[in-house]
Scaffold this active site. Structure first.
Site, short mmCIF file in Angstrom:
data_model
loop_
_atom_site.label_atom_id
_atom_site.label_comp_id
_atom_site.label_asym_id
_atom_site.label_seq_id
_atom_site.Cartn_x
_atom_site.Cartn_y
_atom_site.Cartn_z
N GLY A 243 0.84 -1.20 0.00
CA GLY A 243 0.00 0.00 0.00
C GLY A 243 0.87 1.25 0.00
N GLY B 61 -7.10 -7.97 -7.51
CA GLY B 61 -5.69 -7.73 -7.86
C GLY B 61 -4.87 -8.94 -7.50
N SER C 203 -6.97 -1.61 -3.09
CA SER C 203 -6.20 -0.57 -2.40
C SER C 203 -7.10 0.63 -2.10
CB SER C 203 -4.97 -0.18 -3.20
OG SER C 203 -5.30 0.01 -4.54
N ARG D 247 -7.43 -2.00 3.73
CA ARG D 247 -7.21 -0.81 4.55
C ARG D 247 -8.48 -0.47 5.32
NH1 ARG D 247 -2.63 -1.72 4.00
NH2 ARG D 247 -0.96 -0.39 3.24
N HIS E 95 -3.44 -5.88 11.99
CA HIS E 95 -2.76 -5.64 10.71
C HIS E 95 -1.53 -6.55 10.55
CE1 HIS E 95 -2.11 -2.37 7.40
NE2 HIS E 95 -1.73 -3.56 6.98
N GLY F 298 -1.42 -9.05 8.07
CA GLY F 298 -1.57 -9.76 6.79
C GLY F 298 -0.27 -10.31 6.22
C1 GLV Z 1 0.37 -3.88 4.23
O1 GLV Z 1 -0.72 -3.51 4.57
C2 GLV Z 1 1.05 -3.38 3.09
O2 GLV Z 1 0.58 -2.42 2.46
O3 GLV Z 1 2.12 -3.91 2.77
C1 GLV Z 2 -3.27 -5.27 -3.81
O1 GLV Z 2 -2.29 -4.60 -3.66
C2 GLV Z 2 -3.21 -6.59 -4.37
O2 GLV Z 2 -2.08 -7.04 -4.60
O3 GLV Z 2 -4.27 -7.21 -4.54
#
Ligand code: GLV
Ligand code: GLV
Length: 321
Positions: free
Chosen positions: A78, A156, A210, A238, A286, A288
């Site tokens: 992001g 994405g 995003s 987000r 957060h 991920g």
């Molecule tokens: C995590 O949220 C990133 O944007 O890498």
């Molecule tokens: C967003 O950044 C994705 O990779 O799906």
């Protein structure tokens, strides 16, 4: 003289080791977030900035850094924390870290989906507080993924990886919405539909897009009202996509069945947030991309993005701005 890079946090060593060969590295070498005044101090006179999604990189930071600043590289996929138009105006290339965190983030998205669909938060509480009476044929029933329709908002890289996982769980249909059709949709048999259609027809709704100026608060009361009362909402992109007051009301009143959030607004979520009082809302901090492998790769890619600029090479992952 060797160029100077400022790193805004303690990060996995891989990236720092690479940078140390070629740069004078200064760093906010701590696990807490850098205070804005320390950021301003740190960027002064540097040639490159290695930053995180928790750093607000605005005009003031760019001004304070000075005209010798050649690149800003964020250890994240992001980039809404960076003033991109200001970077563009100044011809400062921006690097980011897609791909290397895709599988980790898809795994975490699946974790939230499985945990919320099978009511794990309530189930764990029942064990702990003694309300688990006996094995009960009509107790703690959820809706599984088998046979479900899943709606992915933003197909994405991450959305696509999640879709691939979903197929092996036997979902019957994947629909997606977004600004445009995804060239990879066919791979997972995903159907491009309107946002409203997705909301109305999905058993699970995933936020995988995003954050932009156009989709702030996309998931608001109007959106939750369109969802099935059995719907589960999962967000791993987000927190700004969600109107959290509206989400709270939808969960509290039974307009939707559950939610799993890895992202909130703000972060950290205050411990007195009403969302945390709900047994059907699971909130994670957060995480991920929080695997050893992904975070090390993100650190390395951020360093390689920076190094490429000084070697006059293409950045491995340059943001197209
Ligand atoms: C995590 O949220 C990133 O944007 O890498
Ligand atoms: C967003 O950044 C994705 O990779 O799906």
């Amino acid at each position: 003289a060797r160029p100077k890079v400022f790193v805004t946090r303690r990060v996995p060593a891989r990236g720092i080791d690479l940078l140390k060969d070629k740069f004078v590295v200064s760093q906010w070498d701590r696990e807490d977030r850098i205070p804005p005044e320390e950021l301003l101090r740190g960027v002064k006179g540097v040639d490159a900035l290695f930053c995180l999604l928790t750093d607000k990189i605005d005009k003031d930071v760019l001004d304070e850094a000075g005209p010798q600043l050649k690149t800003i590289c964020t250890m994240s996929v992001g980039y809404e924390h960076i003033d991109i138009s200001e970077c563009k105006k100044r011809n400062i290339p921006v690097g980011f870290t897609p791909d290397v965190l895709t599988n980790a983030t898809a795994e975490l998205t699946m974790s939230l989906l499985l945990a919320t669909s099978r009511r794990l938060k309530e189930a764990m509480t029942a064990v702990e507080d003694g309300s688990w009476g006996t094995w009960n044929p009509i107790w703690m029933l959820g809706h599984g993924l088998d046979g479900a329709t899943v709606g992915i908002v933003g197909l994405g890289r991450i959305g696509l990886a999640v879709a691939k996982c979903l197929l092996s769980f036997g979902v019957s249909r994947i629909v997606y919405s977004g600004n445009s059709q995804s060239k990879n949709a066919q791979e997972v048999n995903a159907e491009f539909v309107s946002f409203d259609y997705l909301l109305e027809h999905s058993d699970f709704i995933l936020g995988c897009c995003s954050l932009t100026a156009n989709n702030m608060g996309l998931f608001n009361a109007e959106a939750f009202n369109k969802m099935k009362t059995s719907a589960i909402f999962v967000n791993t992109s987000r927190g700004g996509l969600v109107n959290q007051d509206d989400l709270y009301n939808a969960l509290k009143s039974g307009k939707i069945a559950g939610a799993g959030l890895d992202v909130t607004n703000p972060e950290p979520l205050p411990t007195d947030s009403p969302l945390l009082t709900l047994s059907n809302c699971l909130v994670l901090p957060h995480i991920g991309s929080a695997t050893e492998k992904a975070r090390s790769a993100m650190s390395e890619l951020t360093a390689r993005n920076i190094i490429a600029v000084f070697d006059n090479k293409e950045m491995p992952s340059r943001l197209n701005i």
